[in-house]
Design a protein around this motif. Structure first.
Motif, PDB file in Angstrom:
ATOM      1  N   UNK A   5       0.830  -1.205   0.000  1.00  0.00           N
ATOM      2  CA  UNK A   5       0.000   0.000   0.000  1.00  0.00           C
ATOM      3  C   UNK A   5       0.866   1.257   0.000  1.00  0.00           C
ATOM      4  N   UNK A   6       1.947   1.198   0.761  1.00  0.00           N
ATOM      5  CA  UNK A   6       2.873   2.335   0.859  1.00  0.00           C
ATOM      6  C   UNK A   6       3.467   2.651  -0.520  1.00  0.00           C
ATOM      7  N   UNK A   7       3.968   1.626  -1.203  1.00  0.00           N
ATOM      8  CA  UNK A   7       4.582   1.824  -2.523  1.00  0.00           C
ATOM      9  C   UNK A   7       3.547   2.288  -3.535  1.00  0.00           C
ATOM     10  N   UNK A   8       2.342   1.698  -3.472  1.00  0.00           N
ATOM     11  CA  UNK A   8       1.277   2.081  -4.403  1.00  0.00           C
ATOM     12  C   UNK A   8       0.902   3.549  -4.231  1.00  0.00           C
ATOM     13  N   UNK A   9       0.778   4.009  -2.979  1.00  0.00           N
ATOM     14  CA  UNK A   9       0.433   5.407  -2.712  1.00  0.00           C
ATOM     15  C   UNK A   9       1.553   6.342  -3.177  1.00  0.00           C
ATOM     16  N   UNK A  10       2.804   5.932  -2.959  1.00  0.00           N
ATOM     17  CA  UNK A  10       3.960   6.727  -3.355  1.00  0.00           C
ATOM     18  C   UNK A  10       3.992   6.934  -4.865  1.00  0.00           C
ATOM     19  N   UNK A  11       3.907   5.848  -5.616  1.00  0.00           N
ATOM     20  CA  UNK A  11       4.003   5.916  -7.073  1.00  0.00           C
ATOM     21  C   UNK A  11       2.771   6.578  -7.677  1.00  0.00           C
ATOM     22  N   UNK A  12       1.588   6.190  -7.208  1.00  0.00           N
ATOM     23  CA  UNK A  12       0.345   6.743  -7.754  1.00  0.00           C
ATOM     24  C   UNK A  12       0.256   8.243  -7.508  1.00  0.00           C
ATOM     25  N   UNK A  13       0.595   8.669  -6.293  1.00  0.00           N
ATOM     26  CA  UNK A  13       0.552  10.089  -5.973  1.00  0.00           C
ATOM     27  C   UNK A  13       1.548  10.890  -6.789  1.00  0.00           C
ATOM     28  N   UNK A  14       2.754  10.361  -6.945  1.00  0.00           N
ATOM     29  CA  UNK A  14       3.771  11.053  -7.730  1.00  0.00           C
ATOM     30  C   UNK A  14       3.403  11.183  -9.192  1.00  0.00           C
ATOM     31  N   UNK A  15       2.900  10.109  -9.782  1.00  0.00           N
ATOM     32  CA  UNK A  15       2.490  10.131 -11.199  1.00  0.00           C
ATOM     33  C   UNK A  15       1.340  11.097 -11.421  1.00  0.00           C
ATOM     34  N   UNK A  16       0.371  11.074 -10.516  1.00  0.00           N
ATOM     35  CA  UNK A  16      -0.792  11.957 -10.635  1.00  0.00           C
ATOM     36  C   UNK A  16      -0.362  13.422 -10.539  1.00  0.00           C
ATOM     37  N   UNK A  17       0.542  13.724  -9.604  1.00  0.00           N
ATOM     38  CA  UNK A  17       1.006  15.095  -9.436  1.00  0.00           C
ATOM     39  C   UNK A  17       1.731  15.618 -10.662  1.00  0.00           C
ATOM     40  N   UNK A  18       2.572  14.805 -11.261  1.00  0.00           N
ATOM     41  CA  UNK A  18       3.302  15.217 -12.464  1.00  0.00           C
ATOM     42  C   UNK A  18       2.352  15.472 -13.623  1.00  0.00           C
ATOM     43  N   UNK A  19       1.345  14.614 -13.778  1.00  0.00           N
ATOM     44  CA  UNK A  19       0.372  14.783 -14.865  1.00  0.00           C
ATOM     45  C   UNK A  19      -0.297  16.148 -14.785  1.00  0.00           C
TER      46      UNK A  19
END
Length: 267
Positions: A5-19
């Motif tokens: 869950x930690x890794x999923x939140x990290x990657x998903x949040x980062x990708x969404x922010x860049x978009x």
């Protein structure tokens, strides 16, 4: 929160922010110039609308990732202490903690980005070096308190409303929401929160752009808001509200939709 869950939140949040930051950057530039003390056209008008984009590109992934890791982690932790009926309180506290942590990354990149947006003839690295030379490292954190005081009320409105809208929609269709449905909820919640907190955003922009040593640069938010109101009235307090609402409404759709999509893919 489990490691996955930690890794999923990290990657998903980062990708969404860049978009969001890269796609909608011109709207952010227009908002900054509308809120600047010198006015829209003197701050660059429609010229160089991608001025400051390197700073946004560097900061967007770690900033968004830090927020969502903290948000999901705090929400998971507090879930064991609060009942289901207290879910809005859990979401408010989680979002507030998330914003405070994210601001440690967001504020330096925001200072450089906004100063470049308001002075499009300068490059990002020139603004960074000038800030460090004239104000030192802590100059990059000018406006930290005003940014936190903008982001926390914003999150207190946006995230409980987002979670509430998702819950209502989920119950009405009797099943799991698609990513686009979560994104629509995020867009609506973000638009409301954006309008309500625009005066705080104006104060934050003025403080970050002010010349060192001036009264505005000291970061006294009530004083800055009073000065804006005295000079430009209510219109000045809500300067840039349309591009800000557009940025956050469309950005909320992309950001929260991308976050849900990437997170579900990873889980």
């Amino acid at each position: 929160m489990e490691r996955q869950d930690y890794i999923a939140s990290l990657v998903a949040g980062g990708c969404a922010g860049m978009c969001v930051d890269l796609i909608l950057f011109p709207l952010d530039t227009m908002k900054t110039r509308l809120q600047s003390q010198q006015g829209f056209y003197k701050a660059g008008g429609f010229r160089g609308i991608y001025a400051g984009v390197p700073s946004a590109a560097v900061g967007s992934f770690p900033n968004a990732a830090a927020f969502f890791v903290t948000y999901e982690g705090t929400k998971s932790l507090l879930g064991g202490y609060f009942s289901t009926n207290m879910a809005p309180v859990t979401h408010m506290l989680a979002a507030s903690f998330g914003e405070i942590v994210a601001c440690l990354i967001r504020v330096p990149t925001e200072v450089v980005k906004q100063r470049t947006q308001a002075s499009p003839s300068l490059h990002t690295h020139h603004v960074l070096l000038t800030t460090l030379r004239e104000e030192g490292f802590w100059g990059l954190y000018r406006g930290f308190s005003s940014t936190v005081l903008r982001e926390i009320p914003f999150s207190l409105v946006q995230f409980p409303l987002w979670e509430y809208l998702k819950t209502v929609w989920w119950r009405r269709q009797g099943g799991r929401l698609d990513s686009w449905q979560a994104a629509v909820c995020g867009a609506l919640a973000g638009g409301v929160a954006a309008f309500v907190t625009t005066p705080l955003d104006v104060a934050k922009t003025r403080i970050m752009l002010a010349k060192p040593g001036t009264a505005t640069a000291s970061g006294n938010i009530p004083l800055v808001l009073y000065d804006v109101w005295k000079c430009r009235g209510v219109y000045g307090l809500f300067a840039g509200s349309i591009p800000r609402m557009t940025f956050i409404t469309v950005g909320g759709f992309i950001f929260l939709g991308a976050y849900e999509k990437v997170r579900r893919m990873l889980l």
